[in-house]
Design a protein around this motif. Structure first.
Motif, PDB file in Angstrom:
ATOM      1  N   PRO A 163      62.364  75.158 -51.073  1.00 18.56           N
ATOM      2  CA  PRO A 163      63.169  75.551 -50.312  1.00 18.56           C
ATOM      3  C   PRO A 163      64.473  73.942 -49.897  1.00 18.56           C
ATOM      4  N   ILE A 164      64.480  73.011 -50.623  1.00 16.57           N
ATOM      5  CA  ILE A 164      65.126  72.353 -50.305  1.00 16.57           C
ATOM      6  C   ILE A 164      66.636  73.035 -50.325  1.00 16.57           C
ATOM      7  N   ALA A 165      66.412  74.001 -51.750  1.00 14.43           N
ATOM      8  CA  ALA A 165      67.826  74.043 -52.380  1.00 14.43           C
ATOM      9  C   ALA A 165      69.575  75.008 -51.143  1.00 14.43           C
ATOM     10  N   GLU A 166      68.152  75.142 -49.598  1.00 10.37           N
ATOM     11  CA  GLU A 166      68.657  75.908 -48.769  1.00 10.37           C
ATOM     12  C   GLU A 166      69.238  75.200 -48.079  1.00 10.37           C
ATOM     13  N   TRP A 167      68.827  73.924 -47.459  1.00 11.37           N
ATOM     14  CA  TRP A 167      69.614  73.000 -47.027  1.00 11.37           C
ATOM     15  C   TRP A 167      70.578  72.285 -46.199  1.00 11.37           C
ATOM     16  N   GLY A 168      71.781  73.259 -47.392  1.00 11.42           N
ATOM     17  CA  GLY A 168      73.058  73.051 -47.109  1.00 11.42           C
ATOM     18  C   GLY A 168      73.485  71.700 -47.653  1.00 11.42           C
ATOM     19  N   LEU A 169      72.998  70.967 -48.494  1.00 12.57           N
ATOM     20  CA  LEU A 169      73.181  69.597 -49.555  1.00 12.57           C
ATOM     21  C   LEU A 169      74.383  70.054 -50.846  1.00 12.57           C
ATOM     22  N   ASN A 170      74.756  69.119 -51.044  1.00  8.37           N
ATOM     23  CA  ASN A 170      75.540  69.252 -52.519  1.00  8.37           C
ATOM     24  C   ASN A 170      74.314  68.859 -53.360  1.00  8.37           C
ATOM     25  N   LEU A 171      74.554  70.287 -54.467  1.00  9.59           N
ATOM     26  CA  LEU A 171      73.970  70.090 -55.638  1.00  9.59           C
ATOM     27  C   LEU A 171      75.043  70.539 -56.959  1.00  9.59           C
ATOM     28  N   ASN A 172      74.138  69.141 -57.786  1.00  7.52           N
ATOM     29  CA  ASN A 172      74.919  69.451 -58.901  1.00  7.52           C
ATOM     30  C   ASN A 172      73.440  69.877 -60.080  1.00  7.52           C
ATOM     31  N   SER A 173      73.565  70.892 -60.284  1.00  5.34           N
ATOM     32  CA  SER A 173      72.960  71.629 -61.105  1.00  5.34           C
ATOM     33  C   SER A 173      71.197  71.541 -60.819  1.00  5.34           C
ATOM     34  N   LYS A 174      70.685  71.636 -59.812  1.00  5.43           N
ATOM     35  CA  LYS A 174      69.479  71.128 -59.007  1.00  5.43           C
ATOM     36  C   LYS A 174      69.275  69.801 -58.778  1.00  5.43           C
ATOM     37  N   LEU A 175      70.774  68.541 -58.753  1.00  2.00           N
ATOM     38  CA  LEU A 175      69.948  67.660 -58.218  1.00  2.00           C
ATOM     39  C   LEU A 175      70.835  67.457 -56.690  1.00  2.00           C
ATOM     40  N   ILE A 176      70.950  66.339 -56.224  1.00  2.00           N
ATOM     41  CA  ILE A 176      71.405  66.301 -54.383  1.00  2.00           C
ATOM     42  C   ILE A 176      71.736  65.193 -55.265  1.00  2.00           C
ATOM     43  N   GLU A 177      73.584  65.149 -54.563  1.00  2.00           N
ATOM     44  CA  GLU A 177      74.710  64.397 -55.129  1.00  2.00           C
ATOM     45  C   GLU A 177      74.395  63.205 -53.352  1.00  2.00           C
ATOM     46  N   VAL A 178      74.266  62.128 -54.409  1.00  2.00           N
ATOM     47  CA  VAL A 178      74.516  60.824 -52.910  1.00  2.00           C
ATOM     48  C   VAL A 178      75.281  60.009 -53.396  1.00  2.00           C
ATOM     49  N   ASP A 179      75.293  58.580 -52.736  1.00  2.00           N
ATOM     50  CA  ASP A 179      76.589  57.589 -52.491  1.00  2.00           C
ATOM     51  C   ASP A 179      75.731  56.759 -53.711  1.00  2.00           C
ATOM     52  N   THR A 180      76.283  55.530 -53.537  1.00  2.00           N
ATOM     53  CA  THR A 180      74.825  55.216 -54.382  1.00  2.00           C
ATOM     54  C   THR A 180      75.281  53.019 -53.942  1.00  2.00           C
ATOM     55  N   GLU A 181      75.352  54.239 -52.237  1.00  2.00           N
ATOM     56  CA  GLU A 181      75.521  52.339 -51.711  1.00  2.00           C
ATOM     57  C   GLU A 181      74.328  52.742 -50.399  1.00  2.00           C
ATOM     58  N   ARG A 182      74.412  54.176 -50.379  1.00  3.39           N
ATOM     59  CA  ARG A 182      73.315  54.283 -49.454  1.00  3.39           C
ATOM     60  C   ARG A 182      72.214  55.045 -49.422  1.00  3.39           C
ATOM     61  N   PHE A 183      72.669  56.211 -50.692  1.00  4.18           N
ATOM     62  CA  PHE A 183      72.099  56.986 -51.355  1.00  4.18           C
ATOM     63  C   PHE A 183      71.623  58.349 -50.727  1.00  4.18           C
ATOM     64  N   GLU A 184      72.438  58.270 -49.667  1.00  8.93           N
ATOM     65  CA  GLU A 184      72.974  59.615 -48.572  1.00  8.93           C
ATOM     66  C   GLU A 184      73.270  60.594 -48.991  1.00  8.93           C
ATOM     67  N   THR A 185      72.980  61.857 -49.055  1.00  4.66           N
ATOM     68  CA  THR A 185      73.482  62.927 -49.076  1.00  4.66           C
ATOM     69  C   THR A 185      74.503  63.409 -48.323  1.00  4.66           C
ATOM     70  N   SER A 186      74.816  64.858 -49.168  1.00  6.83           N
ATOM     71  CA  SER A 186      76.038  64.720 -47.938  1.00  6.83           C
ATOM     72  C   SER A 186      76.130  65.400 -46.492  1.00  6.83           C
ATOM     73  N   THR A 187      74.475  64.664 -46.038  1.00  7.29           N
ATOM     74  CA  THR A 187      74.788  65.162 -45.011  1.00  7.29           C
ATOM     75  C   THR A 187      74.360  63.809 -44.128  1.00  7.29           C
ATOM     76  N   PRO A 188      74.543  63.008 -43.459  1.00  7.22           N
ATOM     77  CA  PRO A 188      74.708  61.568 -42.726  1.00  7.22           C
ATOM     78  C   PRO A 188      73.278  62.244 -42.132  1.00  7.22           C
ATOM     79  N   GLY A 189      72.341  60.785 -42.691  1.00  4.82           N
ATOM     80  CA  GLY A 189      70.867  60.883 -42.497  1.00  4.82           C
ATOM     81  C   GLY A 189      69.740  61.477 -42.604  1.00  4.82           C
ATOM     82  N   ILE A 190      70.353  62.377 -43.870  1.00  4.55           N
ATOM     83  CA  ILE A 190      68.921  62.698 -45.773  1.00  4.55           C
ATOM     84  C   ILE A 190      69.281  61.601 -46.625  1.00  4.55           C
TER      85      ILE A 190
END
Lengths: 356, 103
Positions: free
Chosen positions: A271-298
């Motif tokens: 189901p993770i694929a359906e949560w509207g997060l930025n995906l890069n071939s089955k991986l979730i993109e994050v920043d490298t300061e907080r490891f936060e996804t495109s949705t703040p708080g996740i």
């Protein structure tokens, strides 16, 4: 909630519908477990959800016995031992584990917290979510038979939830490992007929189970067929015939109204694929300061995330969990100031760790 | 230097440059073809399943017992099924042909 007085009935009802914590962690592999530690040092409570029935993720499911050589300070440690050590390390923080379930849905409430609902219907409310799902959830590996879905969970099963399902039935079990043999022996006394289908005359199971299975074959209480599933036939979700391609290439039709398949586990993102997060071939993109996804708080930590230079190492996941926990603190405790302290010298941390 | 020829799940064949000493799974993964290889080559997950072309089967080292054990878990295999993480590429395997098993 503090100061509010509720009746025991009300309290129980609430506890049954929604559980609250600071961080809901999806995945109880090594990285999810260590996130509990990092969060715990900051005073944050965690609930973990995992598809498996025990902690450790790939470490305990895929390679419990295999030695790992790149965990700092452990020249060698097995997957199971690493899991056991992490469980011991996070014990002071008493996390809650929800096993044998996946997070089916994740949504943001109007109050700004996240609500997660598991496949067992348990709700979790948390201001921050850590996705530490590795390569995804372990789910039963399915055979590639066209009309499989019509029979699944009606007459074709991947696990035994209720033995009565097989009472006085013509049953076919697929597999040659411990699960297949254990259940073969378990339900044998109550079925009408039982056929065990396996690829070859070699079983990876406890010697006693193999012996008992062979004895049952000898006594003609159990039929053993070498081959693989070829097709299913029946109607309305009820199996009637299972066709098996035997190892000599012939097709044999078995009369059967129940089947159990033990083909091991596969890994799916689910189901993770359906949560509207930025995906890069089955991986979730994050920043490298907080490891936060495109949705703040996740946040996404460990093998499931991607950023430039990402290495899929357990130690990278440990680092990511520490930084994500700092960021989650600011979300869960917006009015508190975070002081950076070391476990060597802080009496506050010693208290949290129960070593004061 | 040499190549392996990998047919994907749509029937398209890719000629991939191979590296001496690499696992065939690693060569496929490095070229970005879809192969899960979840366990990373530990022979523990069977998600790098391939069908080797029959004429190449004899040229490979036979599967060890732990590879056979993992193949046991797959619902669908053929006579030439192998786990590509257990095939180490060397010059003798220049031109190796295989097909990715269903995802």
């Amino acid at each position: 909630m503090s100061g509010e007085i509720v009746s025991i009935e009300e309290y129980t009802a609430r506890a049954n519908c929604t559980r609250s914590c600071d961080i809901a962690i999806i995945g109880a592999g090594p990285v999810g477990l260590f996130a509990v530690f990092q969060a715990g040092l900051l005073g944050l409570k965690c609930i973990l959800v995992d598809a498996l029935e025990r902690p450790g993720g790939q470490c305990s499911e895929l390679y419990p016995e295999k030695p790992i050589y790149d965990i700092p300070a452990y020249p060698v440690i097995s997957g199971q031992e690493l899991t056991d050590r992490l469980m011991e390390q996070i014990k002071p923080f008493a996390p809650e584990f929800l096993y044998s379930q996946q997070v089916a849905s994740l949504s943001k409430t109007s109050e700004g917290t996240f609500e997660l609902v598991t496949t067992q219907g348990i709700s979790i409310s948390a201001p921050a979510v850590f996705i530490a799902a590795g390569a995804g959830s372990f789910v039963p590996r399915k055979p590639k038979v066209e009309n499989l879905a019509a029979f699944e969970e009606k007459s074709f099963f991947y696990a035994v939830r209720n033995r009565n399902t097989f009472l006085n039935r013509d049953v076919v079990i697929f597999g040659g490992g411990d699960s297949a043999l254990d259940w073969t022996l378990d339900i044998l006394p109550q079925v009408k007929s039982l056929t065990l289908v396996h690829r070859r005359d070699k079983f990876r199971a406890a010697p006693a189970s193999i012996e008992a299975m062979r004895k049952a074959v000898e006594d003609k209480r159990l039929r053993l067929v070498f081959g693989q599933l070829n097709g299913l036939a029946g109607g309305d979700g009820e199996l009637e015939t299972i066709s098996v391609k035997t190892s000599d290439g012939t097709i044999e039709d078995l009369k059967a109204d129940r089947a159990l398949a033990f083909f091991g586990l596969n890994i799916e993102l689910g189901p993770i694929a359906e949560w509207g997060l930025n995906l890069n071939s089955k991986l979730i993109e994050v920043d490298t300061e907080r490891f936060e996804t495109s949705t703040p708080g996740i946040f996404a930590i460990g093998d499931i995330n991607w950023y430039p230079g990402k290495l899929k190492l357990i130690l990278s996941g440990f680092h990511e969990s520490a930084l994500a926990a700092q960021a989650a603190f600011k979300i869960a405790r917006p009015d508190e100031k975070l002081v950076f302290r070391y476990t060597t010298s802080s009496s506050d941390l010693h208290e949290k760790l129960g070593v004061a | 230097m040499g190549y392996i020829h990998v047919t994907d799940r749509h029937g398209k064949t890719h000629n991939l440059e191979a590296v001496e000493g690499w696992r065939v799974m690693e060569i496929i993964r490095e070229h970005g073809l879809p192969i899960e290889a979840v366990c990373g080559g530990a022979c523990e997950c069977a998600t790098c399943h391939v069908y080797v072309a029959p004429e190449w089967q004899e040229k490979l080292f036979p599967a060890r017992e732990d590879e056979e054990d993992m193949l046991d878990e797959l619902p669908e295999i053929s006579q030439t099924s192998r786990l590509s993480c257990q095939i180490i590429w060397s010059q003798e395997l220049n031109g190796l042909q295989l097909t990715l098993a269903g995802g």
